[in-house]
Design an enzyme around this catalytic site. Structure first.
Site, PDB file in Angstrom:
ATOM      1  NE  ARG A  92      -7.029  10.350   4.065  1.00 24.00           N
ATOM      2  CZ  ARG A  92      -7.881   9.791   4.844  1.00 24.00           C
ATOM      3  NH1 ARG A  92      -8.286   8.612   4.386  1.00 24.00           N
ATOM      4  NH2 ARG A  92      -8.253  10.226   5.973  1.00 24.00           N
ATOM      5  CB  THR A 143      -6.539  -8.215  -0.039  1.00 18.73           C
ATOM      6  OG1 THR A 143      -7.927  -8.463  -0.421  1.00 18.73           O
ATOM      7  CG2 THR A 143      -6.380  -6.796   0.635  1.00 18.73           C
ATOM      8  N   GLY A 180       0.826  -1.166   0.163  1.00 15.89           N
ATOM      9  CA  GLY A 180       0.119  -0.146  -0.061  1.00 15.89           C
ATOM     10  C   GLY A 180       1.035   1.221  -0.227  1.00 15.89           C
ATOM     11  CD  GLU A 193     -15.625  -5.035   3.881  1.00 15.68           C
ATOM     12  OE1 GLU A 193     -15.358  -4.039   4.509  1.00 15.68           O
ATOM     13  OE2 GLU A 193     -15.370  -6.225   4.087  1.00 15.68           O
TER      14      GLU A 193
END
Lengths: 458, 458, 458
Positions: C14, C77, C10, C153
């Site tokens: 930010r 993933t 990853g 989710e």
């Protein structure tokens, strides 16, 4: 004479240290000292400390300041007070305060106000209480028409009683003779097989005496400690309360991180205390100072309008308009007079630094008497120790000490005298003279080239 | 020209210091300066400060930067603005912002957005407001179909009005001529016997003008201060807001304890700021640096990939890939070039340190120009002061200064030259030469035994 | 052999830094290292790290310690784990743990207990879960009679499902062969067009295999990070958890501001850690010490009853009953023996300091072997570098080194020998001898007056 018994026999197993619980520290002082201090401030100087676990550490700490008695077995709070019966008998006719040595936030006003109520109400025993929004875990006070009728422990309380917010702080005023009397009647006839001090209340009520309660305005009186986490919490409470007191007195804080101020420290109005600063012992700071960041000041007096930046100062006196730092240590017995300037990487020890004197950098002034308006170059050393004994240097007003000078004590540099940079001064320098110790200087031309050739040969 | 009146006459009795309230500091700068800064950033450079309590301190602080007028008596906010009427008349035809000098968090965006709304809505007065979850204590804004109809103080508010969350920040935009006009109509016909600025709203509404409100997105605009505790709280707010801004910009913090960053400080992405660090003034830090723990950097510029550990640096410039610390002071006027290494207990003052130069320990470099790749031994002193005047040392590229060398300024050590350890250098050293000043060395055999015998005799 | 795949591809946009997210640091160590450490502590030494964004930085960091595979495109993933298929095939017949490289608080007990449950229940896949009071934002675990039926989710959850408090931590145990098998069946047939690892659960359930869930007792296992603010939060969590562990072990803290302790640091009972102290790496502190304020100790061992005050110590050993500070740096390779005292402004580097030896102030001891009971005067320098090479000094037991002495290495000062203040010692000093290098001292009477006259002439 009014007197106090402080229960200090507890162990504090969960603290994981071989030490009586009342010796654990809040802001650097044992909780026992906080409790003693509250008694002293309340005017109670006749104190008996009941010791138990590691009793010798209590004796060593008190060093004879107060009477101690030993509770050899741990059979409850009543049993602890029973060990002090001969102390109580000496005080027959007075009132006795019983305090926990590990509830450090009892205060003198609570002590005195509770005593006044105790006497005004004609009580045999007066429980010092507090009202808590969250009383769970504490013994609840059951009020009666005439005072109190009992203290109910959490585990024995009904749902209704659990709502009571007035709780027992574990501190009590007793009429001394009634306390002696009721201790004789205590039994171990209970689940734990211990002598409970609270049972004296029922004994006294049974004899027609009065039991009352005094609500302290300071709810922190109930705070005790069982483990290191609790000790940290109490330290936090103490830190915040003390900082708040200084804020009210007009001291300026812009970030309180790392600031710890001892309970006896005095700080003048308009002084700024910056982050990371620790003030302790009998320290007094004047007005208009800037102390910090990261100063450690212990048992020292600082005048007005003085600025300290990354300074550690122990058992010394610093006057007005002094500027010190950053990275300076003032060791015990020093006196820095008004207008002095002490720069970076300087140690002052057991010395007087006169008014307007400058010690700018990388210098050690030890065991010395320095006059006013002296200028120290960089790297000066007062050589106060010859391997056998310490001696003093005297440096008189307006002297100018050259850089990297060694002053071999005992030696005097007279008024207005100079020492040349790099000199080692073993004899007194007369006033206004220059002392210079220097070898011949040779210049070896082309040294670098030769050095380079040698390196290449190898 | 758009202009601002800042009310700075308040005393702040509960602060316990003889100072106008707007001079109390947030992150080291007076609140008045925060308010002025917001005006300046919003493009408003025509400012009139109304002074009152200890007016001379306001003048001394402003030092002529902006016009001031004196409110000799304290007769309310309206009365304060009345003192500035001649300032307002000079600005006839424009808009006037009225701000409180002790509400430091007004910001330029709020100022400009409020002005835009003020003009777009054709208002005579526009109140700058905020919406608070807990509005208790503040004046509530009563909205009307066409703007606002009034501001109701807490004590006058009905239960229904108390639920209103929009509150008055105490800042306003006025059409300048309408403000002048309405000031003439203010009276002291109220319980306090004061001239209230808010009454201008009713006067203007009564004349058929429009009054509006602009809700700031920054609720901190309403925050003021009454005592030291409040001042500490505002400092905390300011510290946290500034750290949050830097977090958003990609600055790394792992523990913010003791960190205070001034509002004008700029920090590059990927730089780490460690605990206990204070950055202030016009400081600019580059990218990829590690600053801290416990650095104090004031009005200085630091390049990229530089590491500072327990360093204090004032009014200086440090370039890229420099490593300094721990325990170092860089005093004003210094310039540390790229790749330099400065170790422990070093002071640099008003000097240039060249690229890749090493000053490893216990050294003072003052008033010196040092070239690149110079190596300083330990304990070197540039002797820049002879008791009368300061002079400079020049140390050229690749020189090697031996330990405990004194360089007596003015003096030049040439390129690649060496000085021997313990030498005091008073004359220029040619390039590539070695300068050595040293006495004879004697060895006194058996000295220790003799010393011991002497001691025993005594 | 049981093995682990760590997903470390990853980016963390930010965070505003060109770095793979798992390389961002918690308490000074990359999150990836925390995850690797948990595996190692759980006995899993066969690890494959899936790298993606700035893959070369992962390789550089790991420096060959573990196998890596590249996920060249970021397709989810499941896709990340697919890159490790050949790693998985080597481990056929075992179980595979899949972990997120940016969820640093996974712990070895959770790993092992989850594996035990995974095997006991005969699962093909076991999701490591946690129960959170505030589960919003996380995937909810839907339990079935026989294990779990799905992970929903947040955005797909019904109101009822949103109340479920058991959530997916993103860590899983798989039967290795079942994982390989199910990866082959993954598709990008979803809104994001990605390969989801969670889809393997449905594939395995569809084949009649068992999927279960193990609830970790450590809810922090779920914590990840998206921005610098989150990273700060995780650092805070880590700091507090570690301090709490040491409190339980009997370590004393009175103010935790600025204290950061690495996860591998060991501290003995009764030791006090004072504010501003940072302990990191493989540091071990004994019992009864006082460490701080403001100590930085890295990869060092400290004995019992030692006091350090404003000390920085790197890769060194300090024994018992040593007192150091304030303002001292101990650089790598040093060994300070029991009873030594090191005072202010001292640097020790790559040296042995013998028992009971005193180095009181402003001294540099580098590359030296110092015996016991040696006394260093102030300002001593071991001159270990001549511009070309470093050499060692030997100072034998009971020697007395005078103030501002230069010891030019290589040189030996014999047992009990003395050097005079201000001497530069270039040759060995025999035992018990005194070495003195000094020029003549002249006294220029009336120098100050002459200087004054000269000044006036000018």
């Amino acid at each position: 004479m009014d007197n106090a018994i402080i229960l200090a026999g507890g162990q504090g197993k969960r603290m994981k240290a071989d030490m009586p619980k009342p010796l654990f520290r809040i802001l650097g002082e044992p909780m026992l000292e906080w409790v003693i201090g509250a008694c002293e401030k309340a005017g109670i100087s006749d104190i008996c400390v009941v010791k138990g676990y590691k009793a010798e550490m209590i004796d060593e700490y008190l060093d004879g300041r107060y009477e101690t008695v030993l509770q050899a077995e741990r059979l409850g709070t009543g049993h602890a007070v029973m060990q002090a019966v001969s102390f109580l008998k000496k005080n027959s006719g007075s009132d006795t305060l019983v305090l926990c040595g590990d509830a450090p936030f009892i205060d003198s006003q609570t002590i005195n106000d509770a005593l006044a109520r105790h006497r005004a109400d004609g009580n045999s025993v007066t429980v010092i209480t507090a009202e808590l929004e969250e009383p769970a875990g504490y013994g609840r006070i059951i009020r009666s028409a005439n005072g109190i009728s009992s203290i109910v422990e959490e585990k024995d309380a009904t749902a209704e009683q659990k709502k009571i917010k007035e709780i027992n702080s574990g501190a009590y005023w007793f009429r001394t003779d009634d306390l002696i009397d009721s201790l004789n009647s205590l039994t171990t006839d209970n689940a734990q097989g211990e002598y409970y001090l609270t049972d004296t209340i029922y004994i006294l009520l049974g004899k027609g005496k009065k039991a009352g309660a005094f609500i302290s305005q300071n709810p922190d009186v109930v705070l005790g400690v069982n483990d290191r986490k609790g000790l940290l919490r109490l330290n936090k409470t103490a830190r915040e309360n003390i900082i708040e007191k200084h804020l009210e007195n007009g001291v300026e804080f812009t970030c309180t991180d790392g600031i710890t101020i001892g309970r006896d420290v005095i700080i003048g109005e308009g002084t700024q205390i910056l982050s990371g600063t620790v003030l302790s012992g009998k320290t007094v700071i004047g007005e208009g100072c800037v102390i910090g960041p990261d100063c450690i000041i212990e048992n020292s007096t600082v005048g007005n309008d003085t600025k300290l930046n990354y300074v550690q100062c122990y058992d010394s006196k610093i006057e007005n308009n002094v500027k010190i730092g950053p990275f300076v240590q003032i060791r015990p017995g020093s006196h820095i007079k008004s207008g002095a300037k002490i720069g970076d990487f300087v140690e002052i020890k057991n010395s007087v630094i006169g008014e307007e004197t400058a010690v700018a950098h990388l210098t050690y002034v030890g065991d010395s008497d320095v006059g006013g308006c002296v200028n120290f170059g960089c790297g000066v050393v007062t050589v106060n120790y010859d391997g056998e004994k310490k001696s003093r240097c005297t440096i008189e007003d307006n002297a100018f000490i050259g850089c990297n000078t060694n002053l071999i004590a005992p030696v005097t540099v007279g008024k207005g005298a100079y020492t040349a940079a790099g000199s080692t001064i073993t004899k007194d320098v007369p006033a206004d003279a220059l002392a210079i110790e220097r070898g011949d200087t040779r210049t070896v031309e082309g040294y670098a080239a030769r050095k380079l050739r040698n390196r290449k040969k190898k």
